[in-house]
Write a protein that holds these residues in place. Structure first.
Motif, PDB file in Angstrom:
ATOM      1  N   VAL A 105      15.214  76.504  64.763  1.00 51.03           N
ATOM      2  CA  VAL A 105      14.105  76.165  65.803  1.00 51.03           C
ATOM      3  C   VAL A 105      12.886  75.531  65.258  1.00 51.03           C
ATOM      4  O   VAL A 105      12.410  76.169  64.540  1.00 51.03           O
ATOM      5  N   LEU A 106      12.874  73.998  65.631  1.00 53.52           N
ATOM      6  CA  LEU A 106      11.586  73.467  65.581  1.00 53.52           C
ATOM      7  C   LEU A 106      10.918  73.332  66.681  1.00 53.52           C
ATOM      8  O   LEU A 106      11.436  72.831  67.826  1.00 53.52           O
TER       9      LEU A 106
ATOM     10  N   GLU B  83      12.199  64.192  58.831  1.00 55.23           N
ATOM     11  CA  GLU B  83      12.842  64.443  57.456  1.00 55.23           C
ATOM     12  C   GLU B  83      13.011  66.143  57.337  1.00 55.23           C
ATOM     13  O   GLU B  83      14.295  66.443  56.772  1.00 55.23           O
ATOM     14  N   ILE B  84      12.284  66.865  57.724  1.00 56.30           N
ATOM     15  CA  ILE B  84      12.871  68.424  57.860  1.00 56.30           C
ATOM     16  C   ILE B  84      14.118  68.729  58.780  1.00 56.30           C
ATOM     17  O   ILE B  84      15.117  69.443  58.469  1.00 56.30           O
ATOM     18  N   GLY B  85      14.142  68.173  59.981  1.00 60.58           N
ATOM     19  CA  GLY B  85      15.580  68.189  60.734  1.00 60.58           C
ATOM     20  C   GLY B  85      16.604  67.736  59.982  1.00 60.58           C
ATOM     21  O   GLY B  85      17.627  68.297  59.876  1.00 60.58           O
TER      22      GLY B  85
ATOM     23  N   ARG C 279      21.579  71.185  55.120  1.00 60.51           N
ATOM     24  CA  ARG C 279      21.872  72.715  54.585  1.00 60.51           C
ATOM     25  C   ARG C 279      22.830  73.579  55.490  1.00 60.51           C
ATOM     26  O   ARG C 279      23.140  74.598  55.467  1.00 60.51           O
ATOM     27  N   GLY C 280      23.433  72.714  56.603  1.00 56.26           N
ATOM     28  CA  GLY C 280      24.391  73.373  57.489  1.00 56.26           C
ATOM     29  C   GLY C 280      23.936  73.827  58.692  1.00 56.26           C
ATOM     30  O   GLY C 280      24.807  74.955  59.164  1.00 56.26           O
ATOM     31  N   LEU C 281      22.694  73.822  58.907  1.00 58.30           N
ATOM     32  CA  LEU C 281      22.228  74.337  60.222  1.00 58.30           C
ATOM     33  C   LEU C 281      22.021  73.260  61.318  1.00 58.30           C
ATOM     34  O   LEU C 281      21.602  72.090  61.126  1.00 58.30           O
ATOM     35  N   THR C 282      22.397  73.699  62.435  1.00 56.85           N
ATOM     36  CA  THR C 282      22.087  72.895  63.695  1.00 56.85           C
ATOM     37  C   THR C 282      20.402  72.967  64.106  1.00 56.85           C
ATOM     38  O   THR C 282      19.974  74.167  63.858  1.00 56.85           O
ATOM     39  N   VAL C 283      20.248  71.868  64.299  1.00 56.35           N
ATOM     40  CA  VAL C 283      18.477  71.772  64.596  1.00 56.35           C
ATOM     41  C   VAL C 283      18.505  71.893  66.375  1.00 56.35           C
ATOM     42  O   VAL C 283      18.953  71.109  66.870  1.00 56.35           O
ATOM     43  N   VAL C 284      17.649  72.781  66.593  1.00 53.16           N
ATOM     44  CA  VAL C 284      17.200  72.977  68.003  1.00 53.16           C
ATOM     45  C   VAL C 284      15.861  72.773  68.141  1.00 53.16           C
ATOM     46  O   VAL C 284      14.954  73.330  67.410  1.00 53.16           O
ATOM     47  N   LEU C 285      15.591  71.790  68.995  1.00 51.55           N
ATOM     48  CA  LEU C 285      13.998  71.399  69.139  1.00 51.55           C
ATOM     49  C   LEU C 285      13.630  72.057  70.465  1.00 51.55           C
ATOM     50  O   LEU C 285      14.201  71.880  71.510  1.00 51.55           O
ATOM     51  N   SER C 286      12.488  72.731  70.567  1.00 54.97           N
ATOM     52  CA  SER C 286      12.042  73.506  71.730  1.00 54.97           C
ATOM     53  C   SER C 286      10.592  72.766  71.985  1.00 54.97           C
ATOM     54  O   SER C 286       9.986  72.177  71.324  1.00 54.97           O
ATOM     55  N   GLY C 287      10.067  72.742  73.152  1.00 56.06           N
ATOM     56  CA  GLY C 287       8.857  72.220  73.899  1.00 56.06           C
ATOM     57  C   GLY C 287       8.709  72.693  75.331  1.00 56.06           C
ATOM     58  O   GLY C 287       9.573  73.083  75.974  1.00 56.06           O
TER      59      GLY C 287
ATOM     60  N   LEU D 182      15.651  80.462  61.223  1.00 59.28           N
ATOM     61  CA  LEU D 182      14.429  80.433  60.801  1.00 59.28           C
ATOM     62  C   LEU D 182      13.725  79.488  61.954  1.00 59.28           C
ATOM     63  O   LEU D 182      14.432  78.939  62.763  1.00 59.28           O
ATOM     64  N   PHE D 183      12.447  79.701  61.925  1.00 58.60           N
ATOM     65  CA  PHE D 183      11.526  78.774  62.983  1.00 58.60           C
ATOM     66  C   PHE D 183      10.340  78.027  62.266  1.00 58.60           C
ATOM     67  O   PHE D 183       9.817  78.738  61.264  1.00 58.60           O
ATOM     68  N   ILE D 184      10.225  76.818  62.698  1.00 60.11           N
ATOM     69  CA  ILE D 184       9.154  76.033  62.322  1.00 60.11           C
ATOM     70  C   ILE D 184       8.287  75.748  63.299  1.00 60.11           C
ATOM     71  O   ILE D 184       8.644  74.861  64.137  1.00 60.11           O
ATOM     72  N   GLY D 185       7.012  75.692  63.030  1.00 63.96           N
ATOM     73  CA  GLY D 185       6.173  75.409  64.024  1.00 63.96           C
ATOM     74  C   GLY D 185       4.669  75.213  63.662  1.00 63.96           C
ATOM     75  O   GLY D 185       4.208  75.833  62.697  1.00 63.96           O
ATOM     76  N   PRO D 186       3.774  74.454  64.331  1.00 62.06           N
ATOM     77  CA  PRO D 186       2.429  74.274  63.978  1.00 62.06           C
ATOM     78  C   PRO D 186       1.458  75.394  64.808  1.00 62.06           C
ATOM     79  O   PRO D 186       2.176  76.673  65.214  1.00 62.06           O
ATOM     80  N   ASP D 187       0.209  75.363  64.511  1.00 58.74           N
ATOM     81  CA  ASP D 187      -0.686  76.119  65.338  1.00 58.74           C
ATOM     82  C   ASP D 187      -0.423  76.121  66.756  1.00 58.74           C
ATOM     83  O   ASP D 187      -1.259  75.402  67.265  1.00 58.74           O
TER      84      ASP D 187
END
Length: 367
Positions: free
Chosen positions: A187-188, A206-208, A214-222, A264-269
């Motif tokens: 999740v991004l 680039e990260i997506g 690497r074989g992961l589906t990208v899920v975008l949240s917002g 895994l999850f990647i996000g800002p502040d």
């Protein structure tokens, strides 16, 4: 504690006042749980702003959530006054502002709270508290700052945060179950509320693409705001086929459940990064000007009375990989390089995607 000190031994009705942003409300839940466990038979209500109620959905420690508008009108003040006036034995005020202080004063004859330092204009508020602690905006993590209030009550501290949960019987978003990818996913959450906390769109793209390789589906949240959905859509449009854009489509509790199943999850502040940390998944947190001692995500399973993070440098604590923007001035504690919320932060603009890719590779290597 004796009643002579102005605090009830075992209060029947407790009000906790937590009137800030989404992430701040989540960081209050460790204090709420501490009070619930100390007073299991008490009625425990929480006063928050209306736009943060969702962060407390399904919280088993709370009997009732009282919501007030961020900018109340005269009628809102009158209604809240009637709701609060001497309805509680104890009020716990987690902020130093005038409105939280006033609501605590109205609500209960006994109050504890965070107060400004003696050098600040509001130093006098301590005179109206049975017990108080000075607010520390630089050298104490927000969770530990709140737990100082539990210490004032002389009750045990609980260090875990309580994320929102879907309530039994409440209708879920249509199609929610089918939104979770069958394959492993990441999740991004690329969009914080303020520009100065943002990484670059190119970096997210680039990260997506790297996660996809690497074989992961990208899920975008917002969130549901138009600007945020457009921002996330711009990133989704540049990712490989199969990326899932869920911006604005889920409740906070549903999003928390989705994140809990992610690799895994990647996000800002932002508050959603705090939410991801609380559900226990590996989190990569991208921070710039913000002080990590005070505001880094609270690591899952961390139960120490010392700050989990240093002020300077990228670090790892439990499930959190904290990546700090690259510049000599970080953390500057300012709102971007131009000192306003809609300015850019060069420390984040200059953060290379390779640094994030390396953190991803370390997480996936553990699998």
């Amino acid at each position: 504690m004796s009643r002579a000190e102005g605090l009830p031994i075992s209060p029947d009705r407790v009000l906790i006042i937590a009137m800030r942003y989404l992430g701040d409300v989540l960081l209050t839940t460790a204090l709420i749980r501490s009070i619930r466990r100390a007073y299991p038979k008490a009625r425990l209500d929480v006063l928050v702003y209306r736009n943060t109620v969702a962060m407390l959905e399904g919280n088993p420690d709370i009997d009732n959530v009282i919501a007030t508008p961020n900018r109340p009108e005269r009628s809102d003040y009158r209604n809240l006054f009637r709701t609060l006036f001497r309805r509680y034995d104890l009020a716990v005020v987690t902020q130093t502002g005038d409105r939280p202080f006033l609501y605590g004063l109205i609500a209960a004859p006994a109050r504890i709270g965070a107060v400004p330092s003696r050098q600040s204009a509001g130093w006098w508020k301590r005179l109206f508290m049975a017990r108080w602690t000075e607010f520390d905006d630089f050298n104490t993590h927000t969770v530990l700052q709140h737990l100082r209030l539990a210490e004032l009550l002389e009750i045990p501290c609980c260090f875990e945060l309580v994320p929102p949960q879907t309530v039994t019987g409440r209708k879920l978003t249509e199609g929610y179950e089918s939104m979770r990818p069958a394959a492993p996913y990441a999740v991004l959450h690329p969009y914080p509320q303020w520009t100065y906390k943002r990484w670059t769109v190119d970096g997210w793209v680039e990260i997506g693409r790297y996660l996809n390789s690497r074989g992961l589906t990208v899920v975008l949240s917002g969130g549901p705001a138009d600007e945020e959905r457009e921002y996330v859509s711009d990133i989704a449009d540049r990712l490989p086929t199969g990326a899932v854009n869920l911006a604005g489509r889920l409740s906070l509790a549903e999003l928390g459940g989705l994140i809990a199943g992610a690799r895994l999850f990647i996000g800002p502040d932002t508050g959603i990064t705090h939410l991801a940390a609380a559900v226990g998944v590996p989190v990569i947190a991208l921070y710039g000007p913000t002080n990590p001692v005070k505001w880094a995500p609270w690591p899952y399973g961390y139960r120490q009375r010392s700050n989990p993070f240093r002020k300077k440098g990228s670090q790892r604590v439990n499930n959190i990989r904290f990546i700090q923007g690259e510049a000599e001035c970080v953390p500057c504690h300012q709102e971007g390089c131009d000192r306003h919320r809609n300015s850019r932060s060069r420390c984040l603009d200059n953060l290379p995607s390779e640094t994030v890719r390396q953190a991803i590779a370390e997480i996936l290597a553990v699998a």
